[in-house]
Scaffold this motif. Structure first.
Motif, PDB file in Angstrom:
ATOM      1  N   TYR A   1      42.822  81.451  54.127  1.00 36.83           N
ATOM      2  CA  TYR A   1      43.922  80.952  54.124  1.00 36.83           C
ATOM      3  C   TYR A   1      44.433  79.381  55.515  1.00 36.83           C
ATOM      4  O   TYR A   1      44.936  78.761  54.406  1.00 36.83           O
ATOM      5  N   ASP A   2      43.471  79.663  55.883  1.00 35.58           N
ATOM      6  CA  ASP A   2      43.263  78.097  56.583  1.00 35.58           C
ATOM      7  C   ASP A   2      42.647  76.956  56.133  1.00 35.58           C
ATOM      8  O   ASP A   2      43.009  75.433  56.367  1.00 35.58           O
ATOM      9  N   ARG A   3      41.876  77.557  55.226  1.00 29.83           N
ATOM     10  CA  ARG A   3      41.416  76.277  54.269  1.00 29.83           C
ATOM     11  C   ARG A   3      43.091  75.471  53.137  1.00 29.83           C
ATOM     12  O   ARG A   3      42.419  74.387  53.186  1.00 29.83           O
ATOM     13  N   PHE A   4      43.762  76.579  53.336  1.00 28.33           N
ATOM     14  CA  PHE A   4      44.213  75.862  51.563  1.00 28.33           C
ATOM     15  C   PHE A   4      46.075  76.005  52.616  1.00 28.33           C
ATOM     16  O   PHE A   4      46.429  75.362  51.332  1.00 28.33           O
ATOM     17  N   THR A   5      45.979  75.447  53.719  1.00 25.24           N
ATOM     18  CA  THR A   5      47.640  75.071  54.776  1.00 25.24           C
ATOM     19  C   THR A   5      47.544  73.670  55.192  1.00 25.24           C
ATOM     20  O   THR A   5      46.211  73.295  55.360  1.00 25.24           O
ATOM     21  N   LYS A   6      48.669  73.323  55.621  1.00 29.50           N
ATOM     22  CA  LYS A   6      48.752  72.127  55.496  1.00 29.50           C
ATOM     23  C   LYS A   6      49.606  72.217  56.499  1.00 29.50           C
ATOM     24  O   LYS A   6      50.675  72.827  55.989  1.00 29.50           O
ATOM     25  N   PRO A   7      49.535  71.833  57.875  1.00 25.77           N
ATOM     26  CA  PRO A   7      50.572  71.635  58.444  1.00 25.77           C
ATOM     27  C   PRO A   7      52.229  70.738  57.943  1.00 25.77           C
ATOM     28  O   PRO A   7      51.846  69.517  57.532  1.00 25.77           O
ATOM     29  N   SER A   8      53.484  70.491  57.936  1.00 25.61           N
ATOM     30  CA  SER A   8      54.339  69.274  58.085  1.00 25.61           C
ATOM     31  C   SER A   8      55.058  69.392  58.665  1.00 25.61           C
ATOM     32  O   SER A   8      55.315  70.378  59.799  1.00 25.61           O
ATOM     33  N   THR A   9      55.449  68.171  58.565  1.00 25.61           N
ATOM     34  CA  THR A   9      57.160  67.593  59.980  1.00 25.61           C
ATOM     35  C   THR A   9      57.818  67.662  59.396  1.00 25.61           C
ATOM     36  O   THR A   9      58.019  66.507  58.232  1.00 25.61           O
ATOM     37  N   THR A  10      59.044  68.197  59.480  1.00 24.91           N
ATOM     38  CA  THR A  10      60.552  67.502  58.961  1.00 24.91           C
ATOM     39  C   THR A  10      61.604  67.405  60.780  1.00 24.91           C
ATOM     40  O   THR A  10      60.852  68.002  61.426  1.00 24.91           O
ATOM     41  N   ARG A  11      62.989  67.013  60.050  1.00 22.37           N
ATOM     42  CA  ARG A  11      63.524  66.888  60.682  1.00 22.37           C
ATOM     43  C   ARG A  11      64.388  67.487  61.321  1.00 22.37           C
ATOM     44  O   ARG A  11      65.312  67.936  59.731  1.00 22.37           O
ATOM     45  N   ARG A  12      64.953  68.523  61.891  1.00 24.25           N
ATOM     46  CA  ARG A  12      66.473  69.787  61.608  1.00 24.25           C
ATOM     47  C   ARG A  12      67.648  68.581  62.625  1.00 24.25           C
ATOM     48  O   ARG A  12      67.822  68.203  64.131  1.00 24.25           O
ATOM     49  N   PHE A  13      69.217  68.608  61.590  1.00 25.12           N
ATOM     50  CA  PHE A  13      69.834  68.079  62.670  1.00 25.12           C
ATOM     51  C   PHE A  13      70.794  69.011  63.014  1.00 25.12           C
ATOM     52  O   PHE A  13      71.118  70.516  62.508  1.00 25.12           O
ATOM     53  N   VAL A  14      71.306  69.606  64.734  1.00 23.05           N
ATOM     54  CA  VAL A  14      72.058  70.958  64.426  1.00 23.05           C
ATOM     55  C   VAL A  14      73.082  69.948  65.922  1.00 23.05           C
ATOM     56  O   VAL A  14      72.692  68.675  66.435  1.00 23.05           O
ATOM     57  N   LEU A  15      74.619  70.084  65.103  1.00 24.43           N
ATOM     58  CA  LEU A  15      75.648  70.730  65.956  1.00 24.43           C
ATOM     59  C   LEU A  15      75.873  71.536  66.810  1.00 24.43           C
ATOM     60  O   LEU A  15      75.940  72.284  65.909  1.00 24.43           O
ATOM     61  N   ALA A  16      76.007  70.998  68.067  1.00 23.66           N
ATOM     62  CA  ALA A  16      75.796  72.929  68.896  1.00 23.66           C
ATOM     63  C   ALA A  16      76.891  71.930  69.641  1.00 23.66           C
ATOM     64  O   ALA A  16      77.433  71.373  70.211  1.00 23.66           O
TER      65      ALA A  16
ATOM     66  N   GLU B   1      84.990  70.289  62.318  1.00 22.89           N
ATOM     67  CA  GLU B   1      86.189  70.744  60.959  1.00 22.89           C
ATOM     68  C   GLU B   1      85.666  71.004  60.350  1.00 22.89           C
ATOM     69  O   GLU B   1      85.911  72.249  59.508  1.00 22.89           O
ATOM     70  N   LEU B   2      85.293  70.168  59.101  1.00 22.49           N
ATOM     71  CA  LEU B   2      84.668  70.754  57.860  1.00 22.49           C
ATOM     72  C   LEU B   2      83.844  71.425  58.022  1.00 22.49           C
ATOM     73  O   LEU B   2      83.626  72.765  56.674  1.00 22.49           O
ATOM     74  N   ARG B   3      83.401  71.442  58.871  1.00 21.26           N
ATOM     75  CA  ARG B   3      82.440  72.888  58.953  1.00 21.26           C
ATOM     76  C   ARG B   3      82.716  74.141  58.777  1.00 21.26           C
ATOM     77  O   ARG B   3      82.742  75.646  58.306  1.00 21.26           O
ATOM     78  N   ARG B   4      83.729  74.097  59.613  1.00 22.95           N
ATOM     79  CA  ARG B   4      84.793  75.626  60.025  1.00 22.95           C
ATOM     80  C   ARG B   4      85.875  75.231  58.323  1.00 22.95           C
ATOM     81  O   ARG B   4      85.587  76.893  58.151  1.00 22.95           O
ATOM     82  N   PHE B   5      85.877  74.955  57.469  1.00 27.05           N
ATOM     83  CA  PHE B   5      86.171  74.907  56.633  1.00 27.05           C
ATOM     84  C   PHE B   5      85.828  75.407  54.793  1.00 27.05           C
ATOM     85  O   PHE B   5      85.853  75.772  54.716  1.00 27.05           O
ATOM     86  N   ILE B   6      84.180  74.873  55.005  1.00 26.11           N
ATOM     87  CA  ILE B   6      83.701  75.847  54.218  1.00 26.11           C
ATOM     88  C   ILE B   6      83.108  77.225  54.506  1.00 26.11           C
ATOM     89  O   ILE B   6      82.904  77.310  53.834  1.00 26.11           O
ATOM     90  N   GLU B   7      83.144  77.311  56.253  1.00 27.64           N
ATOM     91  CA  GLU B   7      82.794  78.555  56.545  1.00 27.64           C
ATOM     92  C   GLU B   7      84.078  79.535  56.146  1.00 27.64           C
ATOM     93  O   GLU B   7      84.037  80.169  55.382  1.00 27.64           O
ATOM     94  N   GLU B   8      85.215  79.234  55.967  1.00 29.86           N
ATOM     95  CA  GLU B   8      86.796  79.860  55.216  1.00 29.86           C
ATOM     96  C   GLU B   8      86.652  79.812  54.320  1.00 29.86           C
ATOM     97  O   GLU B   8      86.635  81.163  53.169  1.00 29.86           O
TER      98      GLU B   8
ATOM     99  N   HIS C   1      83.952  65.509  65.570  1.00 31.96           N
ATOM    100  CA  HIS C   1      85.013  66.895  65.899  1.00 31.96           C
ATOM    101  C   HIS C   1      85.495  67.160  64.537  1.00 31.96           C
ATOM    102  O   HIS C   1      86.048  68.119  63.646  1.00 31.96           O
ATOM    103  N   GLU C   2      85.676  65.570  63.210  1.00 34.09           N
ATOM    104  CA  GLU C   2      85.022  66.076  62.075  1.00 34.09           C
ATOM    105  C   GLU C   2      84.524  66.485  61.166  1.00 34.09           C
ATOM    106  O   GLU C   2      85.144  67.731  60.608  1.00 34.09           O
ATOM    107  N   LEU C   3      83.087  66.298  61.705  1.00 34.66           N
ATOM    108  CA  LEU C   3      82.259  67.467  61.248  1.00 34.66           C
ATOM    109  C   LEU C   3      82.729  69.265  61.425  1.00 34.66           C
ATOM    110  O   LEU C   3      82.336  69.080  60.817  1.00 34.66           O
TER     111      LEU C   3
END
Length: 91
Positions: A76-91, A15-22, A11-13
């Motif tokens: 392109y295929d020779r010089f690209t490499k996959p990467s993995t990240t973590r995404r935080f989503v609050l819905a 509220e803070l995100r709404r405040f940031i948007e405003e 709930h606090e998060l």
């Protein structure tokens, strides 16, 4: 952390995100007013007692990876490499 504590933090998060948007919307509106004034005055720099504002065109070059992939897929295929990240989503 208890479920009640977690609920409180979510709930606090939210509220803070709404405040940031405003605040972001308010800052953008003020920025637009300043840019309009600069346009009216025909200037790209404004000086004040404790500030200096510049609003100028900036040239940059960016690599178009999509076009490169289309033109040279093997390279392109020779010089690209996959990467993995973590995404935080609050819905």
């Amino acid at each position: 952390m208890s479920k009640k504590d977690l609920q409180s933090k979510v709930h606090e998060l939210r509220e803070l995100r709404r405040f940031i948007e405003e605040l972001t919307a308010e800052a953008d509106a003020i920025t637009d007013v300043i840019k309009a004034q600069m346009t009216t005055e025909g200037v790209d720099t404004l000086l004040g007692d404790d500030y200096k504002i510049t609003w100028r065109e900036v040239q940059s070059s960016r690599f178009d990876s999509k076009a490169f992939k289309t033109a040279m897929p093997e390279l392109y295929d020779r010089f690209t490499k996959p990467s993995t990240t973590r995404r935080f989503v609050l819905a």
